[in-house]
Design a protein around this motif. Structure first.
Motif, PDB file in Angstrom:
ATOM      1  N   ILE A 187      31.391   2.362  58.851  1.00  0.00           N
ATOM      2  CA  ILE A 187      32.093   3.619  59.104  1.00  0.00           C
ATOM      3  C   ILE A 187      31.453   4.313  60.305  1.00  0.00           C
ATOM      4  O   ILE A 187      30.242   4.502  60.350  1.00  0.00           O
ATOM      5  N   TRP A 188      32.262   4.699  61.253  1.00  0.00           N
ATOM      6  CA  TRP A 188      31.836   5.337  62.491  1.00  0.00           C
ATOM      7  C   TRP A 188      31.848   6.851  62.332  1.00  0.00           C
ATOM      8  O   TRP A 188      32.839   7.417  61.854  1.00  0.00           O
ATOM      9  N   TYR A 189      30.786   7.505  62.701  1.00  0.00           N
ATOM     10  CA  TYR A 189      30.687   8.963  62.635  1.00  0.00           C
ATOM     11  C   TYR A 189      30.366   9.512  64.011  1.00  0.00           C
ATOM     12  O   TYR A 189      29.788   8.827  64.851  1.00  0.00           O
TER      13      TYR A 189
ATOM     14  N   GLU B  85      24.135  10.713  58.924  1.00  0.00           N
ATOM     15  CA  GLU B  85      23.170  11.040  57.860  1.00  0.00           C
ATOM     16  C   GLU B  85      23.705  12.122  56.937  1.00  0.00           C
ATOM     17  O   GLU B  85      23.574  12.017  55.714  1.00  0.00           O
ATOM     18  N   ASP B  86      24.327  13.150  57.492  1.00  0.00           N
ATOM     19  CA  ASP B  86      24.886  14.229  56.665  1.00  0.00           C
ATOM     20  C   ASP B  86      25.960  13.686  55.729  1.00  0.00           C
ATOM     21  O   ASP B  86      26.007  14.037  54.549  1.00  0.00           O
ATOM     22  N   ALA B  87      26.831  12.849  56.264  1.00  0.00           N
ATOM     23  CA  ALA B  87      27.908  12.279  55.457  1.00  0.00           C
ATOM     24  C   ALA B  87      27.346  11.437  54.321  1.00  0.00           C
ATOM     25  O   ALA B  87      27.738  11.591  53.159  1.00  0.00           O
ATOM     26  N   ILE B  88      26.401  10.576  54.635  1.00  0.00           N
ATOM     27  CA  ILE B  88      25.877   9.660  53.617  1.00  0.00           C
ATOM     28  C   ILE B  88      25.063  10.422  52.574  1.00  0.00           C
ATOM     29  O   ILE B  88      25.144  10.126  51.382  1.00  0.00           O
TER      30      ILE B  88
ATOM     31  N   ALA C 176      24.538   5.933  44.092  1.00  0.00           N
ATOM     32  CA  ALA C 176      24.547   5.813  45.550  1.00  0.00           C
ATOM     33  C   ALA C 176      23.138   6.010  46.100  1.00  0.00           C
ATOM     34  O   ALA C 176      22.361   6.810  45.578  1.00  0.00           O
ATOM     35  N   LYS C 177      22.835   5.250  47.149  1.00  0.00           N
ATOM     36  CA  LYS C 177      21.512   5.388  47.763  1.00  0.00           C
ATOM     37  C   LYS C 177      21.526   4.882  49.198  1.00  0.00           C
ATOM     38  O   LYS C 177      22.308   3.997  49.556  1.00  0.00           O
ATOM     39  N   ILE C 178      20.690   5.491  50.010  1.00  0.00           N
ATOM     40  CA  ILE C 178      20.445   4.997  51.368  1.00  0.00           C
ATOM     41  C   ILE C 178      19.447   3.864  51.239  1.00  0.00           C
ATOM     42  O   ILE C 178      18.404   4.022  50.610  1.00  0.00           O
ATOM     43  N   THR C 179      19.781   2.724  51.806  1.00  0.00           N
ATOM     44  CA  THR C 179      18.892   1.562  51.687  1.00  0.00           C
ATOM     45  C   THR C 179      17.974   1.411  52.889  1.00  0.00           C
ATOM     46  O   THR C 179      16.858   0.944  52.741  1.00  0.00           O
ATOM     47  N   ASP C 180      18.438   1.788  54.069  1.00  0.00           N
ATOM     48  CA  ASP C 180      17.557   1.832  55.238  1.00  0.00           C
ATOM     49  C   ASP C 180      18.282   2.455  56.421  1.00  0.00           C
ATOM     50  O   ASP C 180      19.486   2.692  56.385  1.00  0.00           O
ATOM     51  N   THR C 181      17.522   2.751  57.443  1.00  0.00           N
ATOM     52  CA  THR C 181      18.065   3.327  58.672  1.00  0.00           C
ATOM     53  C   THR C 181      17.433   2.617  59.858  1.00  0.00           C
ATOM     54  O   THR C 181      16.376   1.997  59.731  1.00  0.00           O
ATOM     55  N   ALA C 182      18.103   2.715  60.990  1.00  0.00           N
ATOM     56  CA  ALA C 182      17.566   2.141  62.224  1.00  0.00           C
ATOM     57  C   ALA C 182      17.802   3.137  63.353  1.00  0.00           C
ATOM     58  O   ALA C 182      18.900   3.688  63.470  1.00  0.00           O
ATOM     59  N   PRO C 183      16.788   3.357  64.174  1.00  0.00           N
ATOM     60  CA  PRO C 183      16.944   4.312  65.270  1.00  0.00           C
ATOM     61  C   PRO C 183      17.563   3.653  66.514  1.00  0.00           C
ATOM     62  O   PRO C 183      17.569   2.428  66.658  1.00  0.00           O
TER      63      PRO C 183
ATOM     64  N   ASN D 237      22.287   2.395  56.476  1.00  0.00           N
ATOM     65  CA  ASN D 237      22.824   1.463  55.484  1.00  0.00           C
ATOM     66  C   ASN D 237      22.711   2.128  54.122  1.00  0.00           C
ATOM     67  O   ASN D 237      21.703   2.745  53.798  1.00  0.00           O
ATOM     68  N   PHE D 238      23.783   1.986  53.328  1.00  0.00           N
ATOM     69  CA  PHE D 238      23.776   2.621  52.018  1.00  0.00           C
ATOM     70  C   PHE D 238      24.612   1.810  51.041  1.00  0.00           C
ATOM     71  O   PHE D 238      25.332   0.887  51.439  1.00  0.00           O
ATOM     72  N   GLU D 239      24.461   2.152  49.770  1.00  0.00           N
ATOM     73  CA  GLU D 239      25.215   1.494  48.709  1.00  0.00           C
ATOM     74  C   GLU D 239      25.836   2.534  47.801  1.00  0.00           C
ATOM     75  O   GLU D 239      25.243   3.582  47.543  1.00  0.00           O
ATOM     76  N   ILE D 240      27.036   2.205  47.321  1.00  0.00           N
ATOM     77  CA  ILE D 240      27.697   2.974  46.268  1.00  0.00           C
ATOM     78  C   ILE D 240      28.216   1.946  45.270  1.00  0.00           C
ATOM     79  O   ILE D 240      28.929   1.013  45.663  1.00  0.00           O
ATOM     80  N   ALA D 241      27.824   2.114  44.015  1.00  0.00           N
ATOM     81  CA  ALA D 241      28.257   1.190  42.950  1.00  0.00           C
ATOM     82  C   ALA D 241      27.945  -0.261  43.301  1.00  0.00           C
ATOM     83  O   ALA D 241      28.729  -1.159  43.026  1.00  0.00           O
ATOM     84  N   GLY D 242      26.812  -0.462  43.932  1.00  0.00           N
ATOM     85  CA  GLY D 242      26.400  -1.813  44.285  1.00  0.00           C
ATOM     86  C   GLY D 242      27.079  -2.381  45.515  1.00  0.00           C
ATOM     87  O   GLY D 242      26.761  -3.487  45.950  1.00  0.00           O
ATOM     88  N   GLN D 243      28.015  -1.658  46.099  1.00  0.00           N
ATOM     89  CA  GLN D 243      28.705  -2.120  47.302  1.00  0.00           C
ATOM     90  C   GLN D 243      27.983  -1.583  48.529  1.00  0.00           C
ATOM     91  O   GLN D 243      27.686  -0.394  48.618  1.00  0.00           O
ATOM     92  N   LYS D 244      27.736  -2.471  49.475  1.00  0.00           N
ATOM     93  CA  LYS D 244      27.027  -2.085  50.697  1.00  0.00           C
ATOM     94  C   LYS D 244      27.985  -1.530  51.739  1.00  0.00           C
ATOM     95  O   LYS D 244      29.104  -2.010  51.892  1.00  0.00           O
TER      96      LYS D 244
END
Length: 159
Positions: A9-11, A16-19, A29-36, A52-59
């Motif tokens: 998804i493009w923001y 970060e605010d959206a996630i 739901a959780k943030i799994t990692d970020t990259a600068p 990168n994030f997950e909701i209900a196990g979906q990446k």
């Protein structure tokens, strides 16, 4: 087996605010990692490029881009809700955070991402074996913004 396809998804610089908001909507739901952004990238070095994030196990992957990409309802995130209470909670939270109602269970969040807040139970009514009931339920759904499960059921049953 690893997930083969990940929704990206493009923001417009505020991924970060959206996630972080999405993580408040779903308990799992959780943030799994970020990259600068790196020195030679198109963004400001050191600022977050990827979330990168997950909701209900979906990446999912979120990218901080610019305003050149626009979301529309041709692509949406369908949430299979278990109850009217879940529909109401998600709908109200998205609206409260600056979202806008569309039609037939569709809602856009403040970042323009489109969601379908849909109860799986509604499929029994709009696609049910009683074709006349399904037509009534579908016609009842058309003027709705947020889905009212009881209204769909009543229409299907001819009440």
């Amino acid at each position: 087996m690893a997930q083969k396809i990940t929704t990206n998804i493009w923001y417009n610089g505020d991924a970060e605010d959206a996630i972080e908001f999405y993580c408040t909507l779903f308990d799992d739901a959780k943030i799994t990692d970020t990259a600068p952004y790196l020195e030679d990238a198109h963004g400001e070095p050191g600022k977050t490029m990827i979330v990168n994030f997950e909701i209900a196990g979906q990446k999912f992957t979120a990218i901080n881009g610019d305003d050149s990409a626009k979301h529309d309802h041709a692509m949406s995130l369908l949430v299979d809700c278990e109850s009217q209470a879940e529909i109401d909670r998600l709908w109200d939270a998205i609206l409260a955070k600056g979202g806008s109602e569309i039609q037939c269970g569709w809602i856009a969040d403040k970042w323009g991402v489109n969601w379908q807040i849909w109860p799986g139970e509604a499929d029994r009514y709009v696609m049910g074996p009683d074709k006349e009931g399904a037509v009534r339920a579908t016609q009842a759904m058309y003027p709705m913004k947020k889905i009212d499960l009881q209204q769909l059921k009543d229409a299907y049953e001819g009440k």
